[in-house]
Each structure stands twice: as structure tokens, then as C-alpha cells.
Design a protein around this motif. Sequence first.
Motif, mmCIF file in Angstrom:
data_model
loop_
_atom_site.group_PDB
_atom_site.id
_atom_site.type_symbol
_atom_site.label_atom_id
_atom_site.label_comp_id
_atom_site.label_asym_id
_atom_site.label_seq_id
_atom_site.Cartn_x
_atom_site.Cartn_y
_atom_site.Cartn_z
ATOM 1 N N ILE A 1 0.858 -1.205 0.000
ATOM 2 C CA ILE A 1 0.000 0.000 0.000
ATOM 3 C C ILE A 1 0.886 1.244 0.000
ATOM 4 C CG2 ILE A 1 -2.004 1.115 1.064
ATOM 5 C CD1 ILE A 1 -2.504 -1.465 2.625
ATOM 6 N N ARG A 2 2.001 1.152 0.744
ATOM 7 C CA ARG A 2 2.973 2.253 0.716
ATOM 8 C C ARG A 2 3.486 2.478 -0.717
ATOM 9 N NH1 ARG A 2 4.847 4.690 4.979
ATOM 10 N NH2 ARG A 2 4.684 3.229 6.696
ATOM 11 N N ASP A 3 3.693 1.374 -1.434
ATOM 12 C CA ASP A 3 4.143 1.478 -2.831
ATOM 13 C C ASP A 3 3.082 2.155 -3.698
ATOM 14 O OD1 ASP A 3 6.490 0.214 -2.151
ATOM 15 O OD2 ASP A 3 5.899 -1.759 -2.905
ATOM 16 N N VAL A 4 1.814 1.802 -3.457
ATOM 17 C CA VAL A 4 0.738 2.452 -4.223
ATOM 18 C C VAL A 4 0.733 3.945 -3.913
ATOM 19 C CG1 VAL A 4 -1.776 2.631 -4.566
ATOM 20 C CG2 VAL A 4 -0.701 0.370 -4.331
ATOM 21 N N TYR A 5 0.879 4.294 -2.641
ATOM 22 C CA TYR A 5 0.920 5.705 -2.239
ATOM 23 C C TYR A 5 2.069 6.431 -2.939
ATOM 24 C CZ TYR A 5 1.268 9.845 0.778
ATOM 25 O OH TYR A 5 1.332 11.136 1.248
ATOM 26 N N GLY A 6 3.237 5.808 -2.946
ATOM 27 C CA GLY A 6 4.422 6.436 -3.533
ATOM 28 C C GLY A 6 4.366 6.570 -5.048
ATOM 29 N N ASN A 7 3.636 5.652 -5.695
ATOM 30 C CA ASN A 7 3.621 5.628 -7.164
ATOM 31 C C ASN A 7 2.363 6.231 -7.787
ATOM 32 O OD1 ASN A 7 6.092 4.190 -8.013
ATOM 33 N ND2 ASN A 7 5.281 2.530 -6.768
ATOM 34 N N SER A 8 1.333 6.452 -6.983
ATOM 35 C CA SER A 8 0.047 6.860 -7.559
ATOM 36 C C SER A 8 0.154 8.194 -8.298
ATOM 37 C CB SER A 8 -1.006 6.982 -6.453
ATOM 38 O OG SER A 8 -2.230 7.431 -7.005
HETATM 39 C C1 LIG Z 1 6.742 2.077 -6.530
HETATM 40 O O1 LIG Z 1 6.411 0.682 -6.474
HETATM 41 C C2 LIG Z 1 7.510 -0.214 -6.443
HETATM 42 C C3 LIG Z 1 6.979 -1.614 -6.388
HETATM 43 O O2 LIG Z 1 6.032 -1.823 -7.373
HETATM 44 C C4 LIG Z 1 8.391 0.063 -5.240
HETATM 45 O O3 LIG Z 1 9.521 -0.759 -5.278
HETATM 46 C C5 LIG Z 1 8.786 1.526 -5.224
HETATM 47 O O4 LIG Z 1 9.478 1.789 -4.016
HETATM 48 C C6 LIG Z 1 7.572 2.433 -5.301
HETATM 49 N N1 LIG Z 1 7.981 3.817 -5.387
HETATM 50 C C7 LIG Z 1 7.716 4.674 -4.414
HETATM 51 C C8 LIG Z 1 8.203 6.066 -4.640
HETATM 52 O O5 LIG Z 1 7.096 4.368 -3.407
#
Ligand SMILES: *[C@@H]1O[C@H](CO)[C@@H](O)[C@H](O)[C@H]1NC(C)=O
Length: 267
Positions: A161-168
Amino acid sequence: MKFLAFCCTVFSIVLVALAHPQPSPRSNNASYPELQALVKGNQKYLKKMNSQHPGLLKDLAINGQHPPFVLFHCSDSRVSDALIFSELPGNLFTAVNIANQFLEDDVASTSVVGYAVEHLHVKHVILMGHYGCGGVQAAIVPPPSNPGPADVALQTWIQPIRDVYGNSTRKEIVDFRNGAGKQLNSSSTLDLQLPAFRALVEENVKASVQRVVESQIMQEDFTSSPDTPVFIHGLVYDIETGKVFDLRVSQGPPGVQAPVVPFPIVD
Ligand SMILES: *[C@@H]1O[C@H](CO)[C@@H](O)[C@H](O)[C@H]1NC(C)=O
Ligand SMILES: *[C@@H]1O[C@H](CO)[C@@H](O)[C@H](O)[C@H]1NC(C)=O
Ligand SMILES: *[C@@H]1O[C@H](CO)[C@@H](O)[C@H](O)[C@H]1NC(C)=O
Ligand SMILES: [Zn+2]
């Protein structure tokens, strides 16, 4: 020699055990009304089932379950599937975890979906999130700096979920992430109505819907059972109003139009 060592070990263990007898459990006479409430609640349930649905429990026990749904929802005590949908026993096969995630490397997730699809022949896999989700909030605020075992378990679980937050790329999330979100610390709490918080609850459901669709289990089912399509849906529950909304992300096998779950669309 080995045998002797073994005997000595056993002998010393026995001696230690004799020297430190297990204390008998202290009697605990404090009153725990919450435990009494469980018993009362079960009695009420039995009364209701026997008067309003006589024979249902026995029928399910003898003939087995044939639920049309498998539902993923959050462990949150405010999200009670049977109550929310006024469902009787036998209709909802459920997986309950923090922040209602389906993760393909989590056997709890895959065994539930696999069993539901291949053996129970459910028609729908439903992922249902809820606003105000503590697991989603924990994925927005920074992790604790000195994590204990409970923190490590939780942080590992919510990392997707943290990854979704970071990439959304969703506007509410991007704005917050680049703005007020930078001021948060690990004990910050978020307002239930915060647009970025609500948006991430929804995006987390969509991510799990996508993971179910792409999972080996579903891909295999799509190709092996084209005549009995299974559909995957994303819902969100409002803990404040009790209402359910549909995210309009339903998917089915390639080339098959998925039915919409006729809840109002989330706005
Ligand atoms: C984006 O998602 C990937 C996994 O899919 C993760 O490794 C990466 O840390 C995420 N980027 C951020 C900025 O959170
Ligand atoms: C506590 O409960 C136990 C078992 O019900 C009883 O034998 C004991 O006398 C009680 N002790 C007190 C202090 O009430
Ligand atoms: C964390 O942030 C909140 C505001 O969001 C603030 O009230 C609190 O003092 C901060 N705690 C620490 C440990 O910095
Ligand atoms: Zn939750």
C-alpha cells in the motif's frame, strides 16, 4: 556415551521441573463483562436462527456451503460483512486481513481464492475496502523509527500500500504526497475525510482487484472454465454512513463483459 548424555539431560530437566513446579493458574475472579457478552450474543443468535431460519444451520452442515461470493474485507471491527449485507450463513466465503489485500505471495490470499474458485465455484471475487482504514493510514505516515515486532509485521504487510501511495498519479494523492504529507510523523492520524486518504483506500482496492485478475489462479481459471466466468469487483464501505459504493473496476475473463455491482458509483 551419547545415551548417557541424553539420560543426564533428561534427568536434569526432570530435576529442574521438580525444583520449579508449574504454578497453578491464579484464580481470576475479576469480572469480564465482554466475555459474558459473547455468551449472551450467541444465545441470541441461536434464538434468532431457530425462530427465523429453522433448519438452515443443519442444512448447511449436511449439504455444505455453496456461496456465490468470495469477499476480501478489512479486519477492522467496524466492517462486519454479514451485517453490512444482511447475509445469512452460507453466502459469503471471506478472507479478512488488515486493509483487505490480495497478495499473490501470501498463501492466505491465494488459498482462499483458489479454494473458492476451484472447489466452491463462486461466481464473484469481491475486494472491499473502507474509508478510515488504519492499515491505509499507516501506509501514508512514515514508519516508526524504532520498530518493535508488532511494527515490523504491520509494516511488512502494508508495504504494497505504501508502494501504491508512492507511485500513484491520482491528483488527490500526488498533491498530498508533495504537500502536507511531508509534515507527517509516525504517530500522525489522518482525517477520515482527507481526500488523499479516501483516494488511497480506493486505489488500494483497485490494486488488489488487478492482482487477483493477474494471479496465476485466475488466469488458469479464465482459460480452463470459459463457460463459468468468474468476475472480480472492487467496492468501498463508508464506516460513517454504512453505505457501500462500487468502484466500477469489475473485470472478468478476456473478452467477457463483467456485470456492474449495482451500488452507486463512488464520486
Ligand atoms: C513504486 O512501487 C515499487 C513496487 O512496485 C516500489 O519498489 C517503489 O518503491 C515504489 N515507489 C515509491 C516512490 O514508493
Ligand atoms: C474465585 O473463584 C474460584 C473458582 O470459581 C473460587 O474457588 C474462589 O473461592 C474465588 N476466590 C475469591 C477470592 O472469590
Ligand atoms: C507528530 O505530528 C503531530 C501533528 O501531525 C504533532 O502534533 C506531534 O507532536 C508530532 N509528534 C512528534 C513525535 O513529532
Ligand atoms: Zn481497515
